[in-house]
Scaffold this motif. Structure first.
Motif, short mmCIF file in Angstrom:
data_model
loop_
_atom_site.label_atom_id
_atom_site.label_comp_id
_atom_site.label_asym_id
_atom_site.label_seq_id
_atom_site.Cartn_x
_atom_site.Cartn_y
_atom_site.Cartn_z
N LEU A 220 4.47 -0.47 7.78
CA LEU A 220 5.48 0.15 6.94
C LEU A 220 6.74 -0.70 7.01
O LEU A 220 7.33 -0.87 8.08
CB LEU A 220 5.79 1.58 7.41
N VAL A 221 7.14 -1.24 5.88
CA VAL A 221 8.21 -2.22 5.88
C VAL A 221 9.56 -1.53 6.02
O VAL A 221 9.72 -0.35 5.74
CB VAL A 221 8.15 -3.04 4.58
N LEU A 222 10.55 -2.30 6.49
CA LEU A 222 11.90 -1.76 6.63
C LEU A 222 12.37 -1.12 5.33
O LEU A 222 12.01 -1.54 4.24
CB LEU A 222 12.86 -2.88 7.05
N LYS A 223 13.20 -0.13 5.49
CA LYS A 223 13.60 0.70 4.35
C LYS A 223 14.38 -0.10 3.30
O LYS A 223 15.15 -0.99 3.62
CB LYS A 223 14.45 1.87 4.83
N HIS A 224 14.15 0.28 2.04
CA HIS A 224 14.91 -0.24 0.92
C HIS A 224 15.56 0.94 0.19
O HIS A 224 15.24 2.10 0.46
CB HIS A 224 14.02 -1.02 -0.05
N THR A 225 16.44 0.65 -0.74
CA THR A 225 17.14 1.69 -1.50
C THR A 225 17.08 1.38 -2.99
O THR A 225 17.31 0.24 -3.39
CB THR A 225 18.61 1.80 -1.06
N PHE A 247 2.47 -1.40 3.32
CA PHE A 247 1.62 -2.58 3.18
C PHE A 247 0.21 -2.32 3.70
O PHE A 247 -0.75 -2.91 3.21
CB PHE A 247 2.23 -3.76 3.93
N TYR A 248 0.09 -1.47 4.70
CA TYR A 248 -1.23 -1.15 5.24
C TYR A 248 -2.12 -0.58 4.13
O TYR A 248 -3.30 -0.95 4.02
CB TYR A 248 -1.10 -0.14 6.38
N PHE A 284 4.38 -10.52 4.27
CA PHE A 284 5.79 -10.90 4.30
C PHE A 284 6.59 -10.21 3.21
O PHE A 284 7.70 -10.62 2.89
CB PHE A 284 5.92 -12.42 4.16
N SER A 285 6.02 -9.16 2.62
CA SER A 285 6.62 -8.47 1.50
C SER A 285 6.55 -9.34 0.25
O SER A 285 5.85 -10.35 0.22
CB SER A 285 8.06 -8.03 1.82
N MET A 286 7.27 -8.95 -0.79
CA MET A 286 7.24 -9.69 -2.04
C MET A 286 8.55 -9.48 -2.79
O MET A 286 9.33 -8.58 -2.45
CB MET A 286 6.05 -9.24 -2.90
N GLY A 287 8.81 -10.33 -3.76
CA GLY A 287 10.04 -10.21 -4.53
C GLY A 287 11.23 -10.84 -3.84
O GLY A 287 11.09 -11.50 -2.80
N PRO A 288 12.44 -10.62 -4.39
CA PRO A 288 13.64 -11.28 -3.84
C PRO A 288 14.02 -10.83 -2.44
O PRO A 288 14.79 -11.51 -1.77
CB PRO A 288 14.74 -10.91 -4.85
#
Length: 343
Positions: A220-225, A247-248, A284-288
């Protein structure tokens, strides 16, 4: 630098030949030295007291599952059971920060604009010679925390991913022969390993990519807003909503990966024997807002694993390795000692 560090690491392991070794402990030093050289132009000996302290902190900083829960549900930090974990996390975080501060102070005193050696020198150059608008973002506070983030996030995740690769390598012996054969055929017993060889190592690439999928280091990736009101897959997401990517779930989606619970590197190799890169494996996540250390982490994982298996047999310890792990912010393998033997 990565090759130099893993060569030093392999020399260090010679004294451990035939022994049971907790390799992940040393992976922290290996990955931290690469980061230290990039950030502040310095590496540490394996018995250096500062590196020993850094290793202890890196082992503890993401190991407490309560820290992961607080990351998901911040108000838990006010409860006694969790507040102690948060205090220890902050203490460990500041231990690393103080190391970075020491290096940053030295860089400022020795700065030579005609000889830029590392990230800190480049940052200092922007502080002194950037435009007034640019300088606003290049503060001492920013540099110190950037450096701490590099160590805390970069060393832990890469060390964990390397550990998972070795656990999977030992746990699934049916893949060992193909992996070892390819490494020796391409690199020989003494050759250097570089990214230029990647097209010639389809199985090594496939093994690493499947490890990224099968054992998601950060589930579970760090929180975004959400920055504005939006709609996604029919759901209304108001501005300011906290979003936590899973991501899992992506890596274990049976509509993308048939039998996702099976570790199968061959799912990433086509009928002609070529490696197939997948944009649907996103450790590694995606996007900016994806991980800024992705390029380094991919280079490290490829070279570290190839060089280690080029020089050593990695064998089970006194009992089979664990295939299940423990979860905090990071999903990491349980402690295990491998037996290592020189080839």
């Amino acid at each position: 630098m990565v090759n130099e560090e893993v060569n030093i690491f392999n020399e260090f392991l010679k004294d451990k030949d035939g022994q049971l070794v907790d390799l992940k402990s040393y992976f922290y030093t290996l990955t931290s030295n690469v980061i230290a050289r990039l950030i502040c132009g310095q590496r540490y000996d394996y018995d250096d007291p500062e590196m020993q302290g850094l290793m202890k902190v890196l082992k503890r900083v993401f190991a407490d599952p309560r820290v992961g829960l607080v990351d998901m549900f911040p108000k838990l930090k006010w409860f006694p059971l969790f507040s102690a974990s948060v205090k220890e996390f902050i203490h460990n975080e500041h231990f690393v920060l103080n190391i970075v501060k020491k290096h940053w102070k030295r860089h400022k005193s020795l700065f030579d604009p005609n000889h830029l050696k590392d990230f800190m020198d480049l940052f200092r150059y922007e502080q002194k010679f950037g435009t007034s608008e640019e300088k606003a973002g290049f503060t001492d506070h920013q540099m110190e925390w950037l450096g701490a983030d590099f160590f805390l996030a970069g060393a832990e995740t890469t060390s964990t991913q390397l550990s998972w690769c070795l656990h999977l390598y030992v746990y699934y012996p049916e893949h060992q022969a193909a992996l070892e054969k390819e490494i020796i055929e391409v690199f020989g017993s003494e050759g250097e390993v570089t990214q230029a060889h990647k097209a010639r190592t389809p199985f090594l690439n496939a093994f690493i990519q499947e490890a990224f999928r099968f054992k998601t280091t950060v589930p579970l990736v760090l929180k975004h807003t959400a920055l504005c009101n939006t709609k996604l897959l029919g759901f209304n997401i108001p501005k300011g909503t906290t979003l936590i990517p899973n991501f899992y779930a992506v890596h274990m989606d049976p509509t993308i990966w048939p039998e996702p619970e099976k570790f199968n590197p061959y799912r990433h190799i086509d009928e002609d024997g070529n490696f197939v890169f997948s944009s649907k494996i996103i450790p590694f996540s995606m996007g900016p807002r994806s991980c800024p250390g992705e390029a380094l982490a991919r280079v490290e994982t490829y070279i570290f694993l190839a060089k280690l298996l080029q020089k050593y047999k990695i064998l089970p310890g006194d009992k089979p390795p664990h295939i299940d792990g423990s979860t905090s912010i990071v999903y990491y393998p349980k402690p295990y000692k491998f037996r290592i033997e020189q080839r």
